[in-house]
Design a protein around this motif. Structure first.
Motif, PDB file in Angstrom:
ATOM      1  N   GLU A  92       0.849  -1.207   0.000  1.00  0.00           N
ATOM      2  CA  GLU A  92       0.000   0.000   0.000  1.00  0.00           C
ATOM      3  C   GLU A  92       0.881   1.252   0.000  1.00  0.00           C
ATOM      4  O   GLU A  92       1.998   1.193   0.492  1.00  0.00           O
ATOM      5  CB  GLU A  92      -0.906   0.004   1.237  1.00  0.00           C
ATOM      6  N   ASN A  94      -2.028   1.408  -2.977  1.00  0.00           N
ATOM      7  CA  ASN A  94      -2.087   0.846  -4.329  1.00  0.00           C
ATOM      8  C   ASN A  94      -3.188   1.474  -5.189  1.00  0.00           C
ATOM      9  O   ASN A  94      -3.351   1.098  -6.342  1.00  0.00           O
ATOM     10  CB  ASN A  94      -2.263  -0.675  -4.266  1.00  0.00           C
ATOM     11  N   GLU A 100      -8.870   5.288  -4.611  1.00  0.00           N
ATOM     12  CA  GLU A 100      -8.580   5.216  -3.167  1.00  0.00           C
ATOM     13  C   GLU A 100      -7.748   6.427  -2.749  1.00  0.00           C
ATOM     14  O   GLU A 100      -6.516   6.392  -2.767  1.00  0.00           O
ATOM     15  CB  GLU A 100      -7.866   3.895  -2.847  1.00  0.00           C
ATOM     16  N   ASN A 112      -3.827   1.663   4.948  1.00  0.00           N
ATOM     17  CA  ASN A 112      -4.225   1.208   3.615  1.00  0.00           C
ATOM     18  C   ASN A 112      -5.020   2.321   2.959  1.00  0.00           C
ATOM     19  O   ASN A 112      -5.909   2.885   3.593  1.00  0.00           O
ATOM     20  CB  ASN A 112      -5.098  -0.051   3.742  1.00  0.00           C
ATOM     21  N   ASP A 113      -4.691   2.646   1.703  1.00  0.00           N
ATOM     22  CA  ASP A 113      -5.527   3.650   1.026  1.00  0.00           C
ATOM     23  C   ASP A 113      -6.855   3.008   0.643  1.00  0.00           C
ATOM     24  O   ASP A 113      -6.904   1.847   0.238  1.00  0.00           O
ATOM     25  CB  ASP A 113      -4.805   4.297  -0.168  1.00  0.00           C
TER      26      ASP A 113
END
Ligand code: GN1
Ligand code: CA
Length: 126
Positions: A92, A94, A100, A112-113
Motif C-alpha cells: 500500500e 495501491n 482510493e 491502507n488507502d
C-alpha cells in the motif's frame, strides 16, 4: 501557561477522541471541524500507537486525516504539507480500482488507502 496544563496533558501532546461511530471521510472532517479539531493525523510512531489503542478497543478501522485527492500518489495533511511519517501496510498505497484517495488505519495500526466514501470509526485530534 495555565491553558496548556489545565487539561492534564503535557505541552505538545495531542488528544485523540472518537465519536464511537462510523462515517465517510467527508462526514468525519465535518464532525471533527465542528468540534474544533481535525481528523486524526499521526506524525510519529507514538501518535500512531495512541490511535491504534482506540482501534484495539473498538476492533474497527478509522480514517486518518490525510488524502491524495489533489495529486494522485502524494498524500498530504489538511494543511497541504507532505507526510512526515507513514505506516503503510506492505503493498500500500495501491489506489486499487483507481479511487482510493483516503487512508484507513486498520486495528493493527497499519495504513491502507481506501475510497473516501467508505465508512470507518471517526477519531478526532485536538
Ligand atoms: C481491498 O478487496 P480488494 O482486494 O479489491 C481494499 C484495497 C486494498 C486491498 C489489499 C475497497 O481491495 O484498498 O489495497 O484490499 N479495497 C477495498 O489487498 O476493500
Ligand atoms: Ca489500498
Amino acid at each position: 501557561f495555565f491553558l496548556v496544563y489545565l487539561n492534564g496533558q503535557a505541552h505538545g501532546k495531542k488528544i485523540y477522541k472518537t465519536t464511537g461511530t462510523e462515517h465517510s471521510f467527508d462526514e468525519a472532517v465535518d464532525i471533527c471541524n465542528k468540534a474544533g479539531a481535525i481528523v486524526a493525523s499521526p506524525k510519529s510512531k507514538a501518535e500512531n500507537q495512541a490511535i491504534q489503542d482506540i482501534l484495539s478497543r473498538y476492533k474497527k478501522s478509522a480514517f486518518l486525516g490525510m488524502t491524495d485527492r489533489k495529486t494522485e500518489g502524494k498524500f498530504v495533511y489538511q494543511t497541504g504539507e507532505p507526510l512526515v511519517y507513514s505506516n503503510w501496510k506492505s503493498g500500500e498505497p495501491n489506489n486499487k480500482g483507481g479511487g482510493e484517495n483516503c487512508i484507513e488505519m486498520v486495528p493493527s495500526g497499519k495504513w491502507n488507502d481506501m475510497p473516501c466514501e467508505e465508512s470507518f470509526l471517526t477519531i478526532c485530534e485536538f
